[in-house]
Design a protein around this motif. Structure first.
Motif, mmCIF file in Angstrom:
data_model
loop_
_atom_site.group_PDB
_atom_site.id
_atom_site.type_symbol
_atom_site.label_atom_id
_atom_site.label_comp_id
_atom_site.label_asym_id
_atom_site.label_seq_id
_atom_site.Cartn_x
_atom_site.Cartn_y
_atom_site.Cartn_z
ATOM 1 N N GLY A 1 8.208 5.669 -9.917
ATOM 2 C CA GLY A 1 9.000 6.894 -9.915
ATOM 3 C C GLY A 1 8.130 8.124 -10.117
ATOM 4 N N SER A 2 8.693 9.272 -9.744
ATOM 5 C CA SER A 2 7.903 10.507 -9.760
ATOM 6 C C SER A 2 7.501 10.912 -11.172
ATOM 7 C CB SER A 2 8.708 11.637 -9.108
ATOM 8 O OG SER A 2 9.940 11.822 -9.788
ATOM 9 N N ARG A 3 8.385 10.694 -12.139
ATOM 10 C CA ARG A 3 8.075 11.109 -13.510
ATOM 11 C C ARG A 3 6.871 10.341 -14.063
ATOM 12 N NH1 ARG A 3 11.751 9.530 -18.452
ATOM 13 N NH2 ARG A 3 10.502 10.376 -20.152
ATOM 14 N N ALA A 4 6.877 9.026 -13.871
ATOM 15 C CA ALA A 4 5.765 8.215 -14.368
ATOM 16 C C ALA A 4 4.476 8.525 -13.622
ATOM 17 C CB ALA A 4 6.110 6.734 -14.249
ATOM 18 N N LEU A 5 4.575 8.752 -12.329
ATOM 19 C CA LEU A 5 3.370 9.043 -11.549
ATOM 20 C C LEU A 5 2.771 10.394 -11.933
ATOM 21 C CD1 LEU A 5 4.433 7.725 -8.018
ATOM 22 C CD2 LEU A 5 2.884 6.667 -9.669
ATOM 23 N N ARG A 6 3.633 11.392 -12.189
ATOM 24 C CA ARG A 6 3.108 12.696 -12.639
ATOM 25 C C ARG A 6 2.414 12.557 -13.991
ATOM 26 N NH1 ARG A 6 7.917 14.962 -10.589
ATOM 27 N NH2 ARG A 6 8.867 14.837 -12.654
ATOM 28 N N ALA A 7 3.064 11.797 -14.893
ATOM 29 C CA ALA A 7 2.452 11.588 -16.216
ATOM 30 C C ALA A 7 1.127 10.852 -16.077
ATOM 31 C CB ALA A 7 3.410 10.808 -17.112
ATOM 32 N N GLY A 8 1.091 9.850 -15.208
ATOM 33 C CA GLY A 8 -0.135 9.093 -15.003
ATOM 34 C C GLY A 8 -1.248 9.950 -14.414
ATOM 35 N N ALA A 9 -0.868 10.821 -13.454
ATOM 36 C CA ALA A 9 -1.874 11.691 -12.838
ATOM 37 C C ALA A 9 -2.446 12.663 -13.860
ATOM 38 C CB ALA A 9 -1.245 12.453 -11.671
ATOM 39 N N ARG A 10 -1.577 13.230 -14.690
ATOM 40 C CA ARG A 10 -2.056 14.152 -15.728
ATOM 41 C C ARG A 10 -2.975 13.429 -16.711
ATOM 42 N NH1 ARG A 10 2.125 17.948 -18.950
ATOM 43 N NH2 ARG A 10 2.306 18.775 -16.844
ATOM 44 N N TYR A 11 -2.589 12.220 -17.076
ATOM 45 C CA TYR A 11 -3.399 11.417 -17.994
ATOM 46 C C TYR A 11 -4.746 11.077 -17.354
ATOM 47 C CZ TYR A 11 -4.233 7.754 -21.538
ATOM 48 O OH TYR A 11 -4.757 6.991 -22.559
ATOM 49 N N LEU A 12 -4.710 10.749 -16.055
ATOM 50 C CA LEU A 12 -5.937 10.375 -15.353
ATOM 51 C C LEU A 12 -6.930 11.534 -15.307
ATOM 52 C CD1 LEU A 12 -7.576 8.432 -13.564
ATOM 53 C CD2 LEU A 12 -6.324 9.328 -11.592
#
Length: 493
Positions: free
Chosen positions: A157-168
């Motif tokens: 989902g978009s929320r998890a992917l955005r969080a993952g990208a920011r974390y990355l």
């Protein structure tokens, strides 16, 4: 040479073997492999604690090549304490996850890759706690970061992917900054081993710049305010077992490295003023994170901002560390005790919050009214974890905050004590707000419980462990006194 001498290496190899097995075996066997791996790691961790208490700190030369040519693992009281903490929390999370990822969720969450990624991250964490080499710290941080980012995105989902990208991107920025610092320190000293650096570092602008870059990078990894921007979204969007591990263990890995660099590696006065800056940032984190937790409407976001606040307590040790031996021992003991109690309480809190969210089907706090009547064990878990975070007696959180407050008053630095007490009051405010809603008399529509023993009693055990940890304070004190953090300061246990 007895097998006990090889425990540091076994503690790295065992989870790596488990990760490899889960990668090649049938998916339905992965939970069994993970639980057996966790039990083995717990046994090895207890063995390491016993050996350190018996013989004191010792070094393990990987491949028989000692520093500075090879890489050494360092087993002392503090590293044994964190490895044991990882084993306890890791095994609890593993047992919980055997139900959390069961059934239709197995195909939803990362196509069954949770077990491999989790055990791989466990490998990296154990290596991070045990390594005695600043470049090996970089390698371990990278491996922890890669597996953590992948775990955060398991929900999809978009929320998890955005969080993952920011974390990355945050993780990559921190890694590059840390590596630049390592290169500068190595060019100035010709060594990467922490013990050698301790004896060779002299006042030098280049080495000081390198060490400062390394500490700054680790602050981003630890999510200390104002470098906390990635944490709430990452911890709030991840599956609950992942959120528990990130909050309880991952941020502790980078914090432990800061402790070693600032106290065990850098000579007194090597980075003038940095200890005060760290204390101010810690105090800011306590107030800012608590205020943000107070206004959150989703339960996992509340827990995430609570983590931002609780991390701040760990940094009050730095301005107190140079105020005399007695103050140093009190402050260091309080900080490490807080790291342990927070890890147990927050992992229990995240797991219980995840179970509640799964039962309700949503995470908004206002829509969970009446949960105490339908899920009393989970609400009791949140209450027990809250007692620790508020620092109420006789919890482990109380013991930790008492030691920090006593150290601040003994040093005549009352302002740190004022911040610690204010943080406890703010923690009480956001915890009572949450519990007030859950205890409200209202019909609650819950999904049928699934695997109640694992999804209810495992979080309760962690929260109860945090509350009762004060009973283990003699053991914790003995391990702290057997650490290179203390012995390096010339303190005789």
């Amino acid at each position: 040479m007895s097998i006990a001498h090889h425990l540091p290496a076994l503690l790295v190899m065992t989870p790596l073997a488990g990760a490899s097995l889960t990668f090649v075996t049938e998916r339905r066997r992965d939970p069994v492999v993970a639980v057996l791996t966790g039990l083995t790691i717990l046994g090895l961790s207890i063995g390491l604690v016993v050996r350190v208490l018996a013989v004191g700190p010792f070094r393990y030369e990987i491949g028989g090549w000692g520093a500075p040519v090879g890489i050494d693992l360092v087993a002392d009281g503090a590293s044994a304490l964190f490895v044991l903490l990882s084993a306890v929390v890791g095994l609890a999370v593993t047992v919980y996850a055997t139900d959390y990822f069961r059934g239709p969720r197995a195909s939803v969450y990362g196509h069954g890759m949770f077990w491999t990624l989790w055990l791989f991250m466990w490998t990296s964490l154990n290596a991070l706690f045990l390594t005695g080499d600043i470049f090996n710290v970089y390698v371990c941080l990278e491996l922890v970061g890669i597996s953590a980012v992948a775990l955060v995105t398991l929900n999809g989902g978009s929320r998890a992917l955005r969080a993952g990208a920011r974390y990355l991107f945050s993780s990559m920025l921190a890694a590059m900054t840390y590596l630049l610092g390592v290169a500068i320190v190595y060019s100035a000293t010709g060594s990467l081993d922490m013990a050698i650096l301790r004896s060779t570092l002299v006042p030098d602008p280049a080495a000081a710049t390198g060490l400062s870059l390394m500490v700054a990078a680790l602050l981003l990894k630890t999510a200390l305010v104002p470098a906390h921007f990635w944490l709430p979204s990452a911890h709030g969007s991840a599956p609950s077992p992942v959120s528990a591990v990130l909050s309880a263990l991952v941020v502790k890995g980078s914090y432990y490295t800061i402790l070693r660099l600032m106290i065990s590696v850098a000579p007194p006065g090597f980075l003038p003023g940095v200890d005060i800056v760290l204390g101010v940032l810690g105090a800011t984190a306590i107030i800012w994170g608590s205020l943000q937790a107070l206004v959150q409407t989703r339960i996992k976001q509340l827990v995430a901002y609570s983590t931002v606040a609780q991390i701040g307590y760990l940094f009050i040790v730095f301005p107190l560390a140079r105020a005399g031996t007695d103050v140093f021992l009190l402050a260091l003991g309080g900080a490490l005790f807080h790291a342990i109690t927070h890890a147990l309480a927050k992992s229990g809190f995240f797991l219980a919050a995840g179970s509640l969210a799964s039962r309700f089907g949503y995470e908004r706090i206002d829509e969970m009214a009446g949960a105490a009547r339908s899920a009393p064990v989970l609400v009791m878990t949140l209450a027990l974890a809250g007692v620790t975070m508020m620092g109420l007696p006789p919890s482990g959180g109380f013991a930790a905050k008492w030691m920090l407050v006593s150290a601040a008053l003994s040093a005549g630095q009352w302002w740190w004590a004022l911040v610690l007490v204010t943080g406890g009051l703010l923690a009480a405010a956001y915890m009572f707000r949450l519990l007030g809603v859950l205890l409200r008399d209202s019909p609650a529509a819950l999904n049928p419980p699934s695997g109640a023993i694992r999804t209810e009693w495992v979080p309760l055990s962690l929260a109860a462990g945090a509350a009762l940890l004060v009973l283990a304070s003699p053991l914790v004190t003995e391990l702290v006194n057997a650490s290179v953090l203390v012995l390096g300061q010339g303190v005789t246990p």
